[in-house]
Design a protein around this motif. Sequence first.
Motif, mmCIF file in Angstrom:
data_model
loop_
_atom_site.group_PDB
_atom_site.id
_atom_site.type_symbol
_atom_site.label_atom_id
_atom_site.label_comp_id
_atom_site.label_asym_id
_atom_site.label_seq_id
_atom_site.Cartn_x
_atom_site.Cartn_y
_atom_site.Cartn_z
ATOM 1 N N UNK A 52 16.916 7.419 2.409
ATOM 2 C CA UNK A 52 16.834 8.907 2.307
ATOM 3 C C UNK A 52 15.237 9.028 2.121
ATOM 4 N N UNK A 53 14.782 10.347 2.401
ATOM 5 C CA UNK A 53 13.624 10.832 2.091
ATOM 6 C C UNK A 53 12.734 10.820 3.242
ATOM 7 N N UNK A 54 11.545 11.296 2.925
ATOM 8 C CA UNK A 54 10.325 11.262 3.996
ATOM 9 C C UNK A 54 9.651 10.047 3.939
ATOM 10 N N UNK A 55 8.684 9.949 4.662
ATOM 11 C CA UNK A 55 7.673 8.872 4.636
ATOM 12 C C UNK A 55 6.998 8.763 3.260
ATOM 13 N N UNK A 56 6.743 9.621 2.665
ATOM 14 C CA UNK A 56 6.032 9.606 1.333
ATOM 15 C C UNK A 56 7.119 9.044 -0.099
ATOM 16 N N UNK A 57 8.315 9.595 0.301
ATOM 17 C CA UNK A 57 9.425 8.863 -0.556
ATOM 18 C C UNK A 57 9.528 7.483 -0.462
ATOM 19 N N UNK A 58 9.690 6.892 0.648
ATOM 20 C CA UNK A 58 10.033 5.529 1.085
ATOM 21 C C UNK A 58 8.745 4.783 0.598
ATOM 22 N N UNK A 59 7.223 5.554 0.949
ATOM 23 C CA UNK A 59 6.190 4.664 0.608
ATOM 24 C C UNK A 59 6.134 4.481 -1.218
ATOM 25 N N UNK A 60 6.650 5.505 -1.831
ATOM 26 C CA UNK A 60 6.775 5.442 -3.235
ATOM 27 C C UNK A 60 7.748 4.303 -3.744
ATOM 28 N N UNK A 61 8.837 4.233 -2.838
ATOM 29 C CA UNK A 61 9.596 3.131 -3.228
ATOM 30 C C UNK A 61 9.068 1.693 -2.987
ATOM 31 N N UNK A 78 -0.890 -8.028 -6.184
ATOM 32 C CA UNK A 78 0.313 -7.312 -5.732
ATOM 33 C C UNK A 78 0.099 -6.681 -4.540
ATOM 34 N N UNK A 79 -1.027 -6.037 -4.420
ATOM 35 C CA UNK A 79 -1.004 -5.590 -2.870
ATOM 36 C C UNK A 79 -1.248 -6.551 -1.786
ATOM 37 N N UNK A 80 -1.905 -7.812 -2.320
ATOM 38 C CA UNK A 80 -1.809 -8.841 -0.973
ATOM 39 C C UNK A 80 -0.438 -9.434 -1.051
ATOM 40 N N UNK A 81 0.420 -9.463 -1.904
ATOM 41 C CA UNK A 81 1.912 -9.975 -1.524
ATOM 42 C C UNK A 81 2.581 -8.865 -0.549
ATOM 43 N N UNK A 82 2.464 -7.611 -0.948
ATOM 44 C CA UNK A 82 2.943 -6.304 -0.159
ATOM 45 C C UNK A 82 2.459 -6.441 1.094
ATOM 46 N N UNK A 83 1.154 -6.768 1.512
ATOM 47 C CA UNK A 83 0.597 -6.633 2.798
ATOM 48 C C UNK A 83 0.977 -8.084 3.458
ATOM 49 N N UNK A 84 1.139 -9.044 2.797
ATOM 50 C CA UNK A 84 1.772 -10.387 3.405
ATOM 51 C C UNK A 84 3.056 -10.058 3.879
ATOM 52 N N UNK A 85 3.894 -9.670 3.164
ATOM 53 C CA UNK A 85 5.137 -9.490 3.235
ATOM 54 C C UNK A 85 5.520 -8.394 4.579
ATOM 55 N N UNK A 86 4.594 -7.212 4.574
ATOM 56 C CA UNK A 86 4.865 -6.347 5.735
ATOM 57 C C UNK A 86 4.175 -7.109 7.144
ATOM 58 N N UNK A 87 3.399 -7.851 6.875
ATOM 59 C CA UNK A 87 2.827 -8.700 8.111
ATOM 60 C C UNK A 87 3.928 -9.618 8.721
ATOM 61 N N UNK A 155 -0.728 4.967 -7.823
ATOM 62 C CA UNK A 155 0.074 5.697 -6.810
ATOM 63 C C UNK A 155 -0.732 7.022 -6.152
ATOM 64 N N UNK A 156 -1.372 7.663 -6.905
ATOM 65 C CA UNK A 156 -2.109 8.870 -6.415
ATOM 66 C C UNK A 156 -2.946 8.371 -5.067
ATOM 67 N N UNK A 157 -3.675 7.176 -5.363
ATOM 68 C CA UNK A 157 -4.577 7.003 -4.232
ATOM 69 C C UNK A 157 -3.780 6.300 -3.201
ATOM 70 N N UNK A 158 -2.917 5.127 -3.534
ATOM 71 C CA UNK A 158 -1.901 4.528 -2.686
ATOM 72 C C UNK A 158 -0.975 5.459 -1.590
ATOM 73 N N UNK A 159 -0.501 6.333 -2.428
ATOM 74 C CA UNK A 159 0.188 7.563 -1.485
ATOM 75 C C UNK A 159 -0.445 8.285 -0.495
#
Length: 168
Positions: A52-61, A78-87, A155-159
């Motif tokens: 559900x929700x828009x891109x911002x909502x899913x990005x928050x998840x 944590x950001x390295x893990x996130x980027x590696x997972x999405x890669x 979050x405010x910068x990441x979002x």
Amino acid sequence: TAFDRATFGALMHDLRIENSLIINRLFEVFNVNRDGNLSAEEVAAGLALLSRGGASHRLRIVFNTFDVGRDGTLCRSELEVLLRAFRSIAMSIIHGLVDCLSDLCGLVRSTEASRSESKEFQQKLMTGTRTALAHRTSAMLSDAFMDESSTTLQWDRFGTYPLQHNYD
């Protein structure tokens, strides 16, 4: 009905989510009562949030999923893990697309030479894609922590980050 980690993993595989890191983080996020098992309600609520929700909502998840410390920030690791997972997910999708295109082309040209050329092209394409994704995710990580005094990303910068940066 309770889902342990293995049962939840099998469910995610059925939904074509095969990255074990993503599956483990989703399990942790969905496990609201922290009892080590997921109720049917926790799974249903978690899957509903993802769809559900828009891109911002899913990005928050996504942000909350990788905020392992649950402190409202992402540290560099944590950001390295996130980027590696999405890669990893991106490479799986691209590999599937390349296989489909190869199958389509294979229907037209089926000589041994063309199959060999096709395989070589696939390998070059995958290598180039892997390199490009690695370069872009590295640039994203560097940009996110450009200020040496910054050790976390809130979050405010990441979002708003995807809207402010273009890596084409």
